[in-house]
Design an enzyme around this catalytic site. Structure first.
Site, mmCIF file in Angstrom:
data_model
loop_
_atom_site.group_PDB
_atom_site.id
_atom_site.type_symbol
_atom_site.label_atom_id
_atom_site.label_comp_id
_atom_site.label_asym_id
_atom_site.label_seq_id
_atom_site.Cartn_x
_atom_site.Cartn_y
_atom_site.Cartn_z
ATOM 1 N N ASP A 413 14.436 -3.906 -2.083
ATOM 2 C CA ASP A 413 13.186 -5.110 -1.709
ATOM 3 C C ASP A 413 14.077 -6.257 -2.192
ATOM 4 O OD1 ASP A 413 11.036 -6.104 -2.013
ATOM 5 O OD2 ASP A 413 10.383 -4.899 -3.796
ATOM 6 N N GLU A 468 -1.613 -6.327 -2.072
ATOM 7 C CA GLU A 468 -0.496 -7.151 -2.844
ATOM 8 C C GLU A 468 -1.260 -8.345 -3.084
ATOM 9 O OE1 GLU A 468 3.374 -6.321 -2.920
ATOM 10 O OE2 GLU A 468 3.759 -8.399 -0.954
#
Length: 659
Positions: A413, A468
């Site tokens: 990430d 998200e």
């Protein structure tokens, strides 16, 4: 070593014709195999190209050039074409991770122009689009100082423009509807993006991106767009008080540098891809991004697509248990129990399981090896989240440990860049993970650009404005969801992370970071599992919510993540999608609608002979007010059946059809 896996390709026809010597002609044409696309190239003092689709000009006198240095010397622009080669290829590819279909037809006509400055450029024209790339035969130290790519369109076309503010970006954008002439040179976008000429839609992207920076597009004058690239990064540092966000402190004057050996004999640069369609639906099955990518580099037989239960979106909101839910061993055992109950292949340990300065420094509340062993006892594997920077500092050692623990993969990430060094990082992680039979899911990433074909263990990635965002914003609308498959998904898998069990219509949607919901109906969310492509597909909500909503969860968990066939029954950008997909003998149909109430009739003539059992979920009668309302139905159908459906606003319909 390059692996030619037995499923990869079957050669059907390949022909070529080569002309060598100083070529006096300065105009060359290449048509698509079906004759509908006509490419014209002209070379005088520079290369220009134009394209017609069904005799209608799409773009004209677009330019392409690569500017390089060899050592300390600038390479002069080409003055002559010294060789021309033409190829025709028609073959079938059989990808191991079959995102849309078990077979992909690769059929194109090609021309390769070789210049007098040790450069060449290849153009391939397919029925579904065209692409070009540069190559060089220079050896030694080579710098690409700049690449010129200007796309000159014929009119003031509509553009769906994923506007960016910086080269430091997750590439999670909305697709802004802008007019081409209104896009200023200061405005730029990540890829892919879409041009709508009314008669033709063109999605511009790239593939074969390796050891080179990603391409972005800026506004330009005269109804055109031009490429821009992040320059090579010389120095960077983490921002103060940040464990993930970098600040670029110095860039070079060039965009890439290379050391090309005699053994290599030169190198190719990325493909600039134009996916072209006169019908919106055709964009949903376009596979040029895969076809033009680097071929398979590993033995992929160990790679297992599947679904994964995810913890971060739902903030570990587990209830009805006798332990304190959170980032601890007991919570993840609960995730594993849930996954095992529904046959879900994976869970992910997202942020919090390790200290952020060291991916092997585990927090005391977590016993990773115990969690992994417990998962294996239930036939559920574990994927571990890491920040790219700390992983980079201990890459091989960390991956060795993950392999020893028995982890199935990593979720990497916050890269947020696609300059040359960062692109190389993706390839390095892919290679090192593959050596240890680890899957990779890139988040905080740029769009897919071909890596997944060479390294199919890179099974999905983000680079998409997904569910998200509902934790902090209200712009994830049904229309947004109905734009992504036509543009972003054309580049490759997208880890949108669907599956909200708390659902709301726009008028009663609330932003609650730790108790998020969708701005669509329940069945719209369920239909995403058929329409949205990700060979590693997340279930974003809390296991407690999924257990409570057994009917929805039981259906979602039966939806495959890879497909043998895809048929588009009807589709229009930001309006609706009706898609049928086959896995073995089972068919799944996903229908997603926009924010208006909709009615459709679905023709099942694609089914084979005989009777089929259809399990379907429709928006409930009250889904326009209570978006979680649904109606489940089981009935028998055959190839003569027509199914009439009604979608609530921001609604959906989904079905499994079994022989």
């Amino acid at each position: 070593m390059k692996y030619f896996y037995s499923k990869l390709t079957m050669l059907v026809t390949m022909t070529s014709l080569l002309f060598v010597g100083l070529v006096s002609a300065d105009t060359y044409t290449v048509n698509s195999p079906n004759g509908k696309l006509a490419l014209e190239l002209t070379f005088t003092e520079s290369l220009k190209y134009s394209l017609r689709v069904e005799n209608e000009s799409v773009f004209k006198n677009s330019t392409a050039a690569l500017h390089m240095k060899n050592g300390e010397h600038d390479i002069p622009a080409a003055k002559h074409i010294v060789a021309i080669k033409r190829n025709s290829v028609n073959r079938t590819l059989l990808p191991h991770v079959q995102q849309k279909s078990e077979k992909i037809v690769e059929h194109y006509n090609e021309i390769i122009l070789t210049y007098d400055n040790k450069q060449s450029v290849s153009f391939r024209v397919f029925d579904e689009g065209m692409a070009y790339r540069f190559s060089t035969q220079l050896l030694g130290k080579v710098e690409v100082t700049s690449e010129d790519a200007q796309f000159n369109f014929l009119g003031n076309n509509k553009v769906l423009f994923p506007e960016e503010k910086s080269f430091i970006s997750h590439n999670e954008r909305l697709y802004l509807p802008l007019q081409l002439e209104k896009i200023k040179p200061a405005q730029f976008a990540s890829l892919p993006l879409l041009i709508d000429t009314d008669k033709t839609k063109i999605v511009i992207t790239e593939t074969g991106l390796r050891d080179y920076p990603g391409m972005w597009l800026r506004g330009n004058s005269d109804n055109s767009l031009r490429a821009t690239f992040p320059n090579y990064v010389l120095k960077s540092e983490l921002k103060k008080d940040s464990d993930r966000n970098e600040r670029i402190t110095e860039r070079a004057s060039y965009i890439s540098k290379h050391l090309i050996t005699q053994e290599q004999g030169g190198r190719d640069f990325p493909w600039r891809v134009f996916a072209i369609s006169q019908q919106d639906a055709q964009l949903l099955t376009n596979q040029l991004s895969y076809i033009l990518a680097d071929e398979l580099a590993i033995d992929p037989t160990w790679i297992k697509p599947g679904q994964v239960a995810w913890d971060w979106w739902n903030a570990n909101n587990i209830y009805g248990v006798d332990f304190d839910a959170g980032i601890n061993t007991q919570t993840y055992k609960y995730y594993i129990d849930f996954a095992a109950k529904y046959g879900i292949e994976y869970i992910v340990l997202d942020e919090g399981w390790h200290h952020l300065d060291n991916v092997l420094n585990i927090v005391p509340e977590i016993n990773v090896q115990e969690i992994i062993a417990y998962g294996k006892s239930k036939n559920v594997d574990v994927i571990l989240w890491v920040i790219w920077k700390t992983l980079d500092e201990q890459l091989e050692h960390a991956l060795d440990e993950f392999q020893k623990w028995g982890a199935a993969g990593i979720k990497v990430d916050f890269m947020q860049r696609d300059d040359q060094a960062m692109v190389n990082y993706y390839w390095q992680v892919a290679e090192q993970a593959a050596k240890r039979h680890l899957l990779v899911d890139f988040h905080g990433s740029y769009k897919p650009a071909g890596l997944r074909r060479a390294y199919p263990n890179v099974i999905t990635r983000e680079g998409v404005r997904g569910l998200e965002h509902n934790k902090w914003a209200d712009y994830i609308t049904a229309e947004h969801n109905l734009t992504l498959p036509f543009i972003r998904q054309l580049a490759g898998p997208m880890d949108y992370t669907p599956g909200a069990m708390v659902n709301a219509q726009p008028e009663n949607f609330k932003i609650i970071f730790n108790r998020p919901m969708s701005k669509t109906t329940r069945v719209h969310q369920m239909a995403m599992y058929v329409v949205f492509e990700s060979p590693l597909q997340m279930l974003a909500d809390s296991p407690s919510n999924y257990l409570k909503e057994h009917d929805s969860t039981a259906f979602i968990s039966k939806v495959p993540t890879v497909w043998d066939d895809t048929i588009i029954l009807s589709a229009k950008i930001s309006d609706h999608i009706i898609m049928a997909r086959r896995s073995a003998d089972d068919w799944f149909i996903g229908v997603m609608g926009n924010s208006e109430k909709r009615e459709f009739s679905i023709d099942l003539s694609f089914l084979g002979t005989g009777d089929y059992k259809m399990e379907s979920f429709a928006d409930g009668v009250n889904a326009d007010k209570y978006a979680s309302d649904y109606k489940k139905q089981i009935k028998w159908v055959d190839a003569k059946s027509k199914i009439n459906i009604t979608l609530a606003p921001s609604g959906g319909w989904v079905a499994k059809i079994s022989k």
